[in-house]
Design an enzyme around this catalytic site. Sequence first.
Site, mmCIF file in Angstrom:
data_model
loop_
_atom_site.group_PDB
_atom_site.id
_atom_site.type_symbol
_atom_site.label_atom_id
_atom_site.label_comp_id
_atom_site.label_asym_id
_atom_site.label_seq_id
_atom_site.Cartn_x
_atom_site.Cartn_y
_atom_site.Cartn_z
ATOM 1 N N LYS A 1 0.608 5.054 1.034
ATOM 2 C CA LYS A 1 -0.787 4.626 1.146
ATOM 3 C C LYS A 1 -1.464 5.284 2.359
ATOM 4 C CE LYS A 1 -0.047 0.253 -1.312
ATOM 5 N NZ LYS A 1 -0.312 -1.218 -1.283
ATOM 6 N N ASN B 1 0.141 -1.949 3.742
ATOM 7 C CA ASN B 1 1.593 -2.154 3.674
ATOM 8 C C ASN B 1 2.347 -0.894 3.253
ATOM 9 O OD1 ASN B 1 0.825 -2.132 1.040
ATOM 10 N ND2 ASN B 1 1.564 -4.176 0.537
ATOM 11 N N HIS C 1 3.337 1.795 -2.259
ATOM 12 C CA HIS C 1 3.193 1.148 -3.570
ATOM 13 C C HIS C 1 4.386 1.495 -4.439
ATOM 14 C CE1 HIS C 1 1.416 -0.014 -7.456
ATOM 15 N NE2 HIS C 1 1.984 1.089 -7.920
ATOM 16 N N GLU D 1 0.845 3.755 -14.885
ATOM 17 C CA GLU D 1 0.488 4.281 -13.564
ATOM 18 C C GLU D 1 0.813 5.768 -13.431
ATOM 19 O OE1 GLU D 1 0.802 0.167 -10.919
ATOM 20 O OE2 GLU D 1 2.310 1.715 -10.626
HETATM 21 P P1 IDP Z 1 2.607 -5.195 -4.503
HETATM 22 O O1 IDP Z 1 2.003 -3.929 -3.952
HETATM 23 O O2 IDP Z 1 3.716 -5.715 -3.653
HETATM 24 O O3 IDP Z 1 2.983 -5.072 -5.967
HETATM 25 P P2 IDP Z 1 0.300 -6.739 -5.410
HETATM 26 O O4 IDP Z 1 0.249 -8.215 -5.464
HETATM 27 O O5 IDP Z 1 0.408 -5.990 -6.705
HETATM 28 O O6 IDP Z 1 1.484 -6.333 -4.401
HETATM 29 O O7 IDP Z 1 -1.016 -6.265 -4.651
HETATM 30 C C1 IDP Z 1 -1.402 -4.915 -4.656
HETATM 31 C C2 IDP Z 1 -1.804 -4.519 -3.259
HETATM 32 O O8 IDP Z 1 -2.950 -5.275 -2.877
HETATM 33 C C3 IDP Z 1 -0.777 -4.843 -2.168
HETATM 34 O O9 IDP Z 1 0.247 -3.877 -2.057
HETATM 35 C C4 IDP Z 1 -1.647 -4.886 -0.937
HETATM 36 O O10 IDP Z 1 -1.990 -3.585 -0.469
HETATM 37 C C5 IDP Z 1 -2.902 -5.570 -1.479
HETATM 38 N N1 IDP Z 1 -2.857 -7.035 -1.319
HETATM 39 C C6 IDP Z 1 -2.082 -7.917 -1.992
HETATM 40 N N2 IDP Z 1 -2.313 -9.169 -1.605
HETATM 41 C C7 IDP Z 1 -3.263 -9.097 -0.651
HETATM 42 C C8 IDP Z 1 -3.937 -10.081 0.163
HETATM 43 O O11 IDP Z 1 -3.699 -11.294 0.070
HETATM 44 N N3 IDP Z 1 -4.855 -9.595 1.047
HETATM 45 C C9 IDP Z 1 -5.146 -8.254 1.166
HETATM 46 N N4 IDP Z 1 -4.544 -7.317 0.424
HETATM 47 C C10 IDP Z 1 -3.610 -7.726 -0.468
HETATM 48 MG MG MG Z 2 1.764 -4.712 -7.629
#
Ligand code: IDP
Ligand code: MG
Length: 144
Positions: free
Chosen positions: A9, A112, A115, A126
Site C-alpha cells: 500500500k 496497514n 493487502h 482482484e
Molecule cells: P483486510 O485488508 O484485512 O482484508 P478489510 O476489512 O477487507 O481488511 O478492509 C480493507 C481495508 O480497509 C483494510 O486493509 C484497511 O486498510 C481499511 N480498513 C478496514 N477497517 C478500517 C477501519 O475501521 N478504519 C479505517 N480503515 C479501515
Molecule cells: Mg479484505
Amino acid sequence: MEQTLTIIKPDGVARGLTGRILEALENEGMKIVGTKMVQLTKRGAEGFYQVHRHQPFFDSLTTYMSSGPVVLAVLEGEGIIERLRQLMGATDPQKAAPGTLRHRYGLSIQENVIHGSDSLDTARWEIAYFFSQMEIHSRPLNSG
Ligand code: IDP
Ligand code: MG
C-alpha cells in the site's frame, strides 16, 4: 495452481519497504508470477474496494489508496491465499501477531502496509482487476 493478489500500500512504498516486504514473501516460498507499480485513481480505488462502499471508512480508504504509488503482485502456490493472510496478520496492526508484516510495519488500521485477497473468488476478481493474462507468468517459458 492457486493465486492471490497482494498490494504494498502507499504507506509501505513511500517508506521504502517494498524490497523488504517482497523479500519476506519470497522467504516464505511464495512465488511472484506478476508485479507492477501503479498509482490508482480515486475511481480505481473505489472500484477495487467496492465491497466496502457502505463502510464509514470508504472515502478515507480510497483517498489513501490513491495517494501514492502501490506495488501490485500476483503470488502463486498451494494454499497461497491463506498463507499470505497469515503472514500479513490482522487488519489492525495493534492486534496483529508478532512477526506478521502488519505487526512489523503497519501504522494504523487504515495504513496497514499490505493487502491480500481473502478467498478464491475474491482473488480471481482482484487479479483480473489489475492484470492481463500476458502480465502473469505462471508457467516456465517454452512450456508450450
Ligand atoms: P483486510 O485488508 O484485512 O482484508 P478489510 O476489512 O477487507 O481488511 O478492509 C480493507 C481495508 O480497509 C483494510 O486493509 C484497511 O486498510 C481499511 N480498513 C478496514 N477497517 C478500517 C477501519 O475501521 N478504519 C479505517 N480503515 C479501515
Ligand atoms: Mg479484505
